[in-house]
Design an enzyme around this catalytic site. Structure first.
Site, PDB file in Angstrom:
ATOM      1  N   LYS A   1      -5.284  -3.631  -5.656  1.00 36.38           N
ATOM      2  CA  LYS A   1      -6.407  -2.755  -6.041  1.00 36.38           C
ATOM      3  C   LYS A   1      -5.984  -1.766  -7.118  1.00 36.38           C
ATOM      4  O   LYS A   1      -6.638  -1.626  -8.143  1.00 36.38           O
ATOM      5  CB  LYS A   1      -6.918  -1.944  -4.822  1.00 36.38           C
ATOM      6  CG  LYS A   1      -7.409  -2.774  -3.675  1.00 36.38           C
ATOM      7  CD  LYS A   1      -7.944  -1.896  -2.549  1.00 36.38           C
ATOM      8  CE  LYS A   1      -6.899  -1.009  -1.871  1.00 36.38           C
ATOM      9  NZ  LYS A   1      -5.845  -1.766  -1.140  1.00 36.38           N
TER      10      LYS A   1
ATOM     11  N   ARG B   1     -13.914   3.023   2.983  1.00 34.90           N
ATOM     12  CA  ARG B   1     -13.019   2.236   3.815  1.00 34.90           C
ATOM     13  C   ARG B   1     -13.556   2.075   5.228  1.00 34.90           C
ATOM     14  O   ARG B   1     -12.933   1.403   6.044  1.00 34.90           O
ATOM     15  CB  ARG B   1     -11.696   2.999   3.902  1.00 34.90           C
ATOM     16  CG  ARG B   1     -10.499   2.190   3.538  1.00 34.90           C
ATOM     17  CD  ARG B   1      -9.375   3.203   3.487  1.00 34.90           C
ATOM     18  NE  ARG B   1      -8.114   2.579   3.456  1.00 34.90           N
ATOM     19  CZ  ARG B   1      -7.357   2.517   2.361  1.00 34.90           C
ATOM     20  NH1 ARG B   1      -7.769   2.988   1.223  1.00 34.90           N
ATOM     21  NH2 ARG B   1      -6.181   1.971   2.436  1.00 34.90           N
TER      22      ARG B   1
ATOM     23  N   ARG C   1       7.192  -2.934  -3.772  1.00 32.59           N
ATOM     24  CA  ARG C   1       6.523  -1.987  -4.682  1.00 32.59           C
ATOM     25  C   ARG C   1       7.371  -0.736  -4.874  1.00 32.59           C
ATOM     26  O   ARG C   1       7.995  -0.230  -3.945  1.00 32.59           O
ATOM     27  CB  ARG C   1       5.169  -1.573  -4.100  1.00 32.59           C
ATOM     28  CG  ARG C   1       4.556  -0.397  -4.888  1.00 32.59           C
ATOM     29  CD  ARG C   1       3.129  -0.126  -4.543  1.00 32.59           C
ATOM     30  NE  ARG C   1       2.913  -0.043  -3.119  1.00 32.59           N
ATOM     31  CZ  ARG C   1       1.727  -0.180  -2.547  1.00 32.59           C
ATOM     32  NH1 ARG C   1       0.665  -0.420  -3.285  1.00 32.59           N
ATOM     33  NH2 ARG C   1       1.616  -0.091  -1.241  1.00 32.59           N
TER      34      ARG C   1
ATOM     35  N   ARG D   1       7.060   4.177  -1.180  1.00 33.39           N
ATOM     36  CA  ARG D   1       6.122   4.986  -0.382  1.00 33.39           C
ATOM     37  C   ARG D   1       6.519   4.971   1.094  1.00 33.39           C
ATOM     38  O   ARG D   1       6.976   3.953   1.596  1.00 33.39           O
ATOM     39  CB  ARG D   1       4.704   4.400  -0.522  1.00 33.39           C
ATOM     40  CG  ARG D   1       3.822   5.192  -1.460  1.00 33.39           C
ATOM     41  CD  ARG D   1       2.557   4.443  -1.814  1.00 33.39           C
ATOM     42  NE  ARG D   1       1.758   4.017  -0.662  1.00 33.39           N
ATOM     43  CZ  ARG D   1       0.610   3.359  -0.781  1.00 33.39           C
ATOM     44  NH1 ARG D   1       0.127   3.057  -1.972  1.00 33.39           N
ATOM     45  NH2 ARG D   1      -0.063   2.995   0.288  1.00 33.39           N
TER      46      ARG D   1
ATOM     47  N   ARG E   1      -1.531  -0.925   9.071  1.00 34.48           N
ATOM     48  CA  ARG E   1      -2.512  -0.800   7.975  1.00 34.48           C
ATOM     49  C   ARG E   1      -3.386  -2.044   7.903  1.00 34.48           C
ATOM     50  O   ARG E   1      -4.591  -1.958   7.648  1.00 34.48           O
ATOM     51  CB  ARG E   1      -1.785  -0.566   6.639  1.00 34.48           C
ATOM     52  CG  ARG E   1      -1.186   0.847   6.532  1.00 34.48           C
ATOM     53  CD  ARG E   1      -0.078   0.949   5.491  1.00 34.48           C
ATOM     54  NE  ARG E   1      -0.522   0.664   4.144  1.00 34.48           N
ATOM     55  CZ  ARG E   1       0.299   0.392   3.126  1.00 34.48           C
ATOM     56  NH1 ARG E   1       1.615   0.378   3.323  1.00 34.48           N
ATOM     57  NH2 ARG E   1      -0.183   0.154   1.939  1.00 34.48           N
TER      58      ARG E   1
HETATM   59  P1  AP5 Z   1      -1.034  -2.441  -5.674  1.00 35.99           P
HETATM   60  O1  AP5 Z   1      -1.888  -2.624  -6.867  1.00 35.99           O
HETATM   61  O2  AP5 Z   1      -0.252  -1.203  -5.555  1.00 35.99           O
HETATM   62  O3  AP5 Z   1      -1.885  -2.757  -4.345  1.00 35.99           O
HETATM   63  P2  AP5 Z   1      -3.001  -1.907  -3.597  1.00 35.99           P
HETATM   64  O4  AP5 Z   1      -4.088  -2.853  -3.225  1.00 35.99           O
HETATM   65  O5  AP5 Z   1      -3.372  -0.706  -4.383  1.00 35.99           O
HETATM   66  O6  AP5 Z   1      -2.217  -1.538  -2.288  1.00 35.99           O
HETATM   67  P3  AP5 Z   1      -2.082  -0.162  -1.493  1.00 35.99           P
HETATM   68  O7  AP5 Z   1      -0.904  -0.327  -0.583  1.00 35.99           O
HETATM   69  O8  AP5 Z   1      -2.079   0.995  -2.417  1.00 35.99           O
HETATM   70  O9  AP5 Z   1      -3.381  -0.173  -0.665  1.00 35.99           O
HETATM   71  P4  AP5 Z   1      -3.679   0.656   0.577  1.00 35.99           P
HETATM   72  O10 AP5 Z   1      -5.132   0.446   0.688  1.00 35.99           O
HETATM   73  O11 AP5 Z   1      -2.895   0.288   1.754  1.00 35.99           O
HETATM   74  O12 AP5 Z   1      -3.172   2.124   0.213  1.00 35.99           O
HETATM   75  P5  AP5 Z   1      -3.902   3.441  -0.259  1.00 35.99           P
HETATM   76  O13 AP5 Z   1      -2.982   4.177  -1.120  1.00 35.99           O
HETATM   77  O14 AP5 Z   1      -5.265   3.147  -0.739  1.00 35.99           O
HETATM   78  O15 AP5 Z   1      -0.038  -3.707  -5.619  1.00 35.99           O
HETATM   79  C1  AP5 Z   1       0.957  -3.805  -4.595  1.00 35.99           C
HETATM   80  C2  AP5 Z   1       2.265  -4.340  -5.191  1.00 35.99           C
HETATM   81  O16 AP5 Z   1       2.085  -5.693  -5.627  1.00 35.99           O
HETATM   82  C3  AP5 Z   1       2.771  -3.565  -6.410  1.00 35.99           C
HETATM   83  O17 AP5 Z   1       4.161  -3.570  -6.372  1.00 35.99           O
HETATM   84  C4  AP5 Z   1       2.272  -4.400  -7.598  1.00 35.99           C
HETATM   85  O18 AP5 Z   1       3.117  -4.267  -8.732  1.00 35.99           O
HETATM   86  C5  AP5 Z   1       2.309  -5.812  -7.037  1.00 35.99           C
HETATM   87  N1  AP5 Z   1       1.238  -6.666  -7.537  1.00 35.99           N
HETATM   88  C6  AP5 Z   1      -0.037  -6.296  -7.866  1.00 35.99           C
HETATM   89  N2  AP5 Z   1      -0.762  -7.365  -8.262  1.00 35.99           N
HETATM   90  C7  AP5 Z   1       0.076  -8.439  -8.160  1.00 35.99           C
HETATM   91  C8  AP5 Z   1      -0.084  -9.840  -8.416  1.00 35.99           C
HETATM   92  N3  AP5 Z   1      -1.234 -10.353  -8.851  1.00 35.99           N
HETATM   93  N4  AP5 Z   1       0.971 -10.650  -8.191  1.00 35.99           N
HETATM   94  C9  AP5 Z   1       2.146 -10.153  -7.754  1.00 35.99           C
HETATM   95  N5  AP5 Z   1       2.363  -8.829  -7.494  1.00 35.99           N
HETATM   96  C10 AP5 Z   1       1.338  -7.997  -7.694  1.00 35.99           C
HETATM   97  O19 AP5 Z   1      -4.065   4.243   1.109  1.00 35.99           O
HETATM   98  C11 AP5 Z   1      -2.923   4.727   1.773  1.00 35.99           C
HETATM   99  C12 AP5 Z   1      -3.349   5.488   3.025  1.00 35.99           C
HETATM  100  O20 AP5 Z   1      -4.171   6.616   2.654  1.00 35.99           O
HETATM  101  C13 AP5 Z   1      -4.202   4.715   4.035  1.00 35.99           C
HETATM  102  O21 AP5 Z   1      -3.418   3.960   4.898  1.00 35.99           O
HETATM  103  C14 AP5 Z   1      -4.943   5.859   4.738  1.00 35.99           C
HETATM  104  O22 AP5 Z   1      -4.107   6.489   5.660  1.00 35.99           O
HETATM  105  C15 AP5 Z   1      -5.208   6.843   3.601  1.00 35.99           C
HETATM  106  N6  AP5 Z   1      -6.505   6.612   2.956  1.00 35.99           N
HETATM  107  C16 AP5 Z   1      -6.728   6.258   1.666  1.00 35.99           C
HETATM  108  N7  AP5 Z   1      -8.041   6.119   1.410  1.00 35.99           N
HETATM  109  C17 AP5 Z   1      -8.677   6.401   2.582  1.00 35.99           C
HETATM  110  C18 AP5 Z   1     -10.043   6.405   2.968  1.00 35.99           C
HETATM  111  N8  AP5 Z   1     -11.025   6.092   2.116  1.00 35.99           N
HETATM  112  N9  AP5 Z   1     -10.335   6.720   4.252  1.00 35.99           N
HETATM  113  C19 AP5 Z   1      -9.369   7.055   5.132  1.00 35.99           C
HETATM  114  N10 AP5 Z   1      -8.054   7.050   4.826  1.00 35.99           N
HETATM  115  C20 AP5 Z   1      -7.709   6.733   3.566  1.00 35.99           C
HETATM  116 MG    MG Z   2      -3.101   1.368  -4.145  1.00 41.62          MG
END
Ligand code: AP5
Ligand code: MG
Ligand code: ZN
Length: 213
Positions: free
Chosen positions: A13, A88, A122, A155, A166
Site C-alpha cells: 500500500k 480499516r 522491509r 519497524r 496484524r
Molecule cells: P509496503 O508498501 O511498506 O506495504 P504496506 O502495505 O504499506 O504494509 P504496512 O506494513 O505498512 O501495512 P500495515 O497496514 O500493516 O501498516 P500501517 O503502517 O498502515 O511494502 C512492504 C515491503 O514490501 C517493503 O519492504 C516494500 O519495499 C516491499 N514491496 C512493496 N511492493 C513490493 C512488490 N510488488 N514486490 C516485492 N516487494 C514489494 O499500520 C500500522 C499499525 O498502525 C496498525 O497495525 C495499527 O495498529 C495502526 N493503524 C494504522 N492505521 C489505522 C487505522 N485506520 N485504524 C486503527 N489502527 C490503525
Molecule cells: Mg504502509
C-alpha cells in the site's frame, strides 16, 4: 482524485500510494505514519497508539477517525488525496463516507505466503517514512535513506509474531470493507503479486481517467 488503497500488512500500500502521490501531485496520507510521528514526538496520543500498535492491534476508532478527518481538512487535500491504511474498520468507513466522497478504492491482493518476507525484509525511514526492502528495493547506500539520508530502521511491529496478529486483525476488521465498497461499485482489484513497476502500471491504467474529472 480521491483514492483509498486497501490491502493486507505488507501488500505494498505505502509503496504504491507514494508512487501515485508523486505522479499526480496529491498528498499520501498514511494513518500508520501519522501515528508513528505522534509516537516519535512524544505526544500523549502517541503513548496510547503505541500500546496498540506494538501488539499488532488497531488503535481505537475514535482516535484514528479524528486524526484522519483533521488531516483531510487541510488545504493540500482540496484537490485530492490517497488514503493508505484508512479506513480499516466498518465504523471508520461509515463515518468517512458521511463526510467525504471518493472516486475509487484500490484493493491490492497478495498471497499471504509472500507477506512475511516483505515485512521482515522491509526497512523504513523514521524521518521521511520512505520504505525499502533489503533485497527487492534496497537503498543506494546500505542502511541509509535515499531521500533524506537518515539511518533506516526495522519497524517495531515488523516481526513474524506481530505480523500474525496484524493479519488476523486484517481478516476480521478490514476485509469486510471490500464488500462495503463493492456494493458501492468503488472497488478496483489489483494483483499485488508482481514487481513494483508492473503493479504501478496497472494502477495507473485504472486511475488515469480520473484526472480529467
Ligand atoms: P509496503 O508498501 O511498506 O506495504 P504496506 O502495505 O504499506 O504494509 P504496512 O506494513 O505498512 O501495512 P500495515 O497496514 O500493516 O501498516 P500501517 O503502517 O498502515 O511494502 C512492504 C515491503 O514490501 C517493503 O519492504 C516494500 O519495499 C516491499 N514491496 C512493496 N511492493 C513490493 C512488490 N510488488 N514486490 C516485492 N516487494 C514489494 O499500520 C500500522 C499499525 O498502525 C496498525 O497495525 C495499527 O495498529 C495502526 N493503524 C494504522 N492505521 C489505522 C487505522 N485506520 N485504524 C486503527 N489502527 C490503525
Ligand atoms: Mg504502509
Ligand atoms: Zn528518509
Amino acid at each position: 482524485m480521491k483514492l483509498i488503497i486497501l490491502g493486507a500488512p505488507g501488500a505494498g500500500k505505502g509503496t504504491q500510494a507514494q508512487l501515485i502521490a508523486d505522479k499526480y501531485g496529491i498528498p499520501h496520507i498514511a494513518t500508520g505514519d501519522i501515528l508513528r510521528d505522534a509516537i516519535q514526538s512524544g505526544k500523549m496520543l502517541g503513548a496510547t497508539a503505541r500500546s496498540f500498535m506494538e501488539r499488532g492491534k488497531l488503535v481505537p476508532d475514535e482516535i484514528v477517525i479524528e486524526l484522519t478527518l483533521r488531516r483531510l481538512s487541510q488545504d493540500d487535500c482540496k484537490n485530492g488525496f490517497i488514503l493508505d491504511g484508512f479506513p480499516r474498520t466498518l465504523r471508520q468507513a461509515k463515518e468517512f463516507t458521511e463526510r467525504h466522497e471518493i472516486d475509487m478504492v484500490i484493493d491490492i491482493h497478495v498471497d499471504e505466503s509472500v507477506l512475511i518476507s516483505r515485512v521482515t525484509g522491509r526497512r523504513s525511514c523514521p524521518h521521511c517514512r520512505e520504505v525499502y526492502h533489503v533485497k527487492i528495493n534496497p537503498p543506494r547506500k546500505e542502511g541509509i535513506c535515499d531521500r533524506c539520508g537518515f539511518d533506516l530502521i526495522l519497524r517495531d511491529d515488523d516481526t513474524e509474531a506481530i505480523l500474525t496478529n496484524r493479519l488476523r486483525v486484517f481478516h476480521e476488521e478490514t476485509e469486510p470493507l471490500i464488500e462495503y465498497y463493492s456494493e458501492r461499485n468503488l472497488i478496483q482489484e489489483i494483483d499485488g503479486d508482481r514487481d513494483i513497476q508492473a503493479i504501478q502500471a496497472s494502477i495507473d491504467d485504472t486511475i488515469s481517467h480520473l484526472v480529467k474529472k
